[in-house]
Design a protein around this motif. Structure first.
Motif, mmCIF file in Angstrom:
data_model
loop_
_atom_site.group_PDB
_atom_site.id
_atom_site.type_symbol
_atom_site.label_atom_id
_atom_site.label_comp_id
_atom_site.label_asym_id
_atom_site.label_seq_id
_atom_site.Cartn_x
_atom_site.Cartn_y
_atom_site.Cartn_z
ATOM 1 N N VAL A 1 0.801 -1.231 0.000
ATOM 2 C CA VAL A 1 0.000 0.000 0.000
ATOM 3 C C VAL A 1 0.831 1.276 0.000
ATOM 4 N N ASN A 2 2.097 1.192 0.349
ATOM 5 C CA ASN A 2 2.926 2.377 0.442
ATOM 6 C C ASN A 2 3.774 2.498 -0.823
ATOM 7 N N ALA A 3 3.230 3.160 -1.822
ATOM 8 C CA ALA A 3 3.931 3.266 -3.097
ATOM 9 C C ALA A 3 4.541 4.643 -3.318
ATOM 10 N N GLY A 4 4.352 5.554 -2.394
ATOM 11 C CA GLY A 4 4.762 6.939 -2.593
ATOM 12 C C GLY A 4 6.224 7.129 -2.935
ATOM 13 N N GLY A 5 7.110 6.505 -2.194
ATOM 14 C CA GLY A 5 8.540 6.676 -2.429
ATOM 15 C C GLY A 5 8.964 6.182 -3.796
ATOM 16 N N LEU A 6 8.499 5.018 -4.171
ATOM 17 C CA LEU A 6 8.854 4.452 -5.472
ATOM 18 C C LEU A 6 8.274 5.291 -6.599
ATOM 19 N N LEU A 7 7.022 5.706 -6.451
ATOM 20 C CA LEU A 7 6.408 6.513 -7.504
ATOM 21 C C LEU A 7 7.116 7.844 -7.672
ATOM 22 N N SER A 8 7.516 8.432 -6.574
ATOM 23 C CA SER A 8 8.260 9.688 -6.635
ATOM 24 C C SER A 8 9.565 9.489 -7.395
ATOM 25 N N LEU A 9 10.251 8.410 -7.105
ATOM 26 C CA LEU A 9 11.516 8.111 -7.785
ATOM 27 C C LEU A 9 11.298 7.899 -9.285
ATOM 28 N N LEU A 10 10.271 7.137 -9.637
ATOM 29 C CA LEU A 10 9.989 6.900 -11.050
ATOM 30 C C LEU A 10 9.698 8.213 -11.784
ATOM 31 N N PHE A 11 8.951 9.097 -11.117
ATOM 32 C CA PHE A 11 8.624 10.387 -11.721
ATOM 33 C C PHE A 11 9.870 11.250 -11.875
ATOM 34 N N GLU A 12 10.672 11.314 -10.807
ATOM 35 C CA GLU A 12 11.881 12.145 -10.841
ATOM 36 C C GLU A 12 12.877 11.674 -11.893
ATOM 37 N N ARG A 13 12.932 10.380 -12.127
ATOM 38 C CA ARG A 13 13.869 9.836 -13.122
ATOM 39 C C ARG A 13 13.299 9.882 -14.532
ATOM 40 N N GLY A 14 12.075 10.361 -14.660
ATOM 41 C CA GLY A 14 11.451 10.447 -15.972
ATOM 42 C C GLY A 14 10.955 9.118 -16.505
ATOM 43 N N GLU A 15 10.806 8.122 -15.635
ATOM 44 C CA GLU A 15 10.360 6.803 -16.072
ATOM 45 C C GLU A 15 8.842 6.691 -16.125
ATOM 46 N N THR A 16 8.152 7.693 -15.588
ATOM 47 C CA THR A 16 6.698 7.761 -15.713
ATOM 48 C C THR A 16 6.278 9.217 -15.603
ATOM 49 N N ASP A 17 5.062 9.456 -16.032
ATOM 50 C CA ASP A 17 4.511 10.803 -15.927
ATOM 51 C C ASP A 17 3.354 10.779 -14.918
ATOM 52 N N GLU A 18 2.649 11.893 -14.811
ATOM 53 C CA GLU A 18 1.555 11.966 -13.835
ATOM 54 C C GLU A 18 0.486 10.909 -14.106
ATOM 55 N N ALA A 19 0.165 10.682 -15.358
ATOM 56 C CA ALA A 19 -0.832 9.664 -15.704
ATOM 57 C C ALA A 19 -0.366 8.270 -15.278
ATOM 58 N N GLY A 20 0.924 8.010 -15.436
ATOM 59 C CA GLY A 20 1.469 6.720 -14.997
ATOM 60 C C GLY A 20 1.390 6.545 -13.499
ATOM 61 N N ILE A 21 1.607 7.622 -12.766
ATOM 62 C CA ILE A 21 1.503 7.566 -11.308
ATOM 63 C C ILE A 21 0.064 7.296 -10.900
ATOM 64 N N VAL A 22 -0.856 8.017 -11.506
ATOM 65 C CA VAL A 22 -2.277 7.833 -11.185
ATOM 66 C C VAL A 22 -2.691 6.386 -11.466
ATOM 67 N N LYS A 23 -2.263 5.854 -12.598
ATOM 68 C CA LYS A 23 -2.598 4.471 -12.960
ATOM 69 C C LYS A 23 -2.076 3.488 -11.906
ATOM 70 N N ARG A 24 -0.852 3.696 -11.455
ATOM 71 C CA ARG A 24 -0.259 2.804 -10.450
ATOM 72 C C ARG A 24 -0.972 2.930 -9.100
ATOM 73 N N VAL A 25 -1.325 4.139 -8.717
ATOM 74 C CA VAL A 25 -2.046 4.336 -7.449
ATOM 75 C C VAL A 25 -3.424 3.686 -7.524
ATOM 76 N N GLU A 26 -4.104 3.853 -8.643
ATOM 77 C CA GLU A 26 -5.426 3.253 -8.801
ATOM 78 C C GLU A 26 -5.384 1.728 -8.769
ATOM 79 N N ALA A 27 -4.252 1.128 -9.064
ATOM 80 C CA ALA A 27 -4.121 -0.332 -9.052
ATOM 81 C C ALA A 27 -3.928 -0.890 -7.647
ATOM 82 N N ILE A 28 -3.589 -0.042 -6.690
ATOM 83 C CA ILE A 28 -3.327 -0.527 -5.324
ATOM 84 C C ILE A 28 -4.575 -1.152 -4.721
ATOM 85 N N GLY A 29 -5.710 -0.499 -4.819
ATOM 86 C CA GLY A 29 -6.945 -1.019 -4.221
ATOM 87 C C GLY A 29 -7.327 -2.392 -4.751
ATOM 88 N N PRO A 30 -7.441 -2.556 -6.069
ATOM 89 C CA PRO A 30 -7.763 -3.880 -6.598
ATOM 90 C C PRO A 30 -6.726 -4.950 -6.240
#
Length: 110
Positions: free
Chosen positions: A47-76
């Protein structure tokens, strides 16, 4: 870490523990203690994806839409884990650990 232990678990007055702290269980058997008390547990690394998502965003490996998609997948993903854990009669962290170990093993295979 380790805030869920022999001293604290008996004092809990909740139906679920879904926290962002790392390594909430002092020892693996504390997940069993939560299950015995019918307290639903969500492993922190699920459930704690914040640190990894921040790193992926900072390194340019994902954008805001990619972060939203990953966060939305946590619940399911969490709902599926709880359903499977209930079906197998296992504490959620045991099943989650097993899943992680299987994924890592498949990555390591030549």
């Amino acid at each position: 870490g380790g805030v869920l232990n022999d001293r604290t678990i008996p004092r809990l007055r909740c139906r679920a523990v879904v926290g962002a702290a790392n390594e909430q269980l002092l020892e693996p058997h504390h997940g069993n203690a939560l299950l015995a008390r019918q307290i639903l547990y969500a492993p922190d690394y699920l459930v704690n994806a914040g640190g990894l998502l921040s790193l992926l965003f900072e390194r340019g490996e994902t954008d805001e839409a990619g972060i939203v998609k990953r966060v939305e997948a946590i619940g399911p993903r969490l709902a599926s884990l709880w359903e499977q854990a209930r079906a197998e009669g296992l504490p959620p962290q045991v099943l989650a650990d097993r899943t992680v170990e299987e994924k890592l093993a498949s990555i390591r295979r030549p």
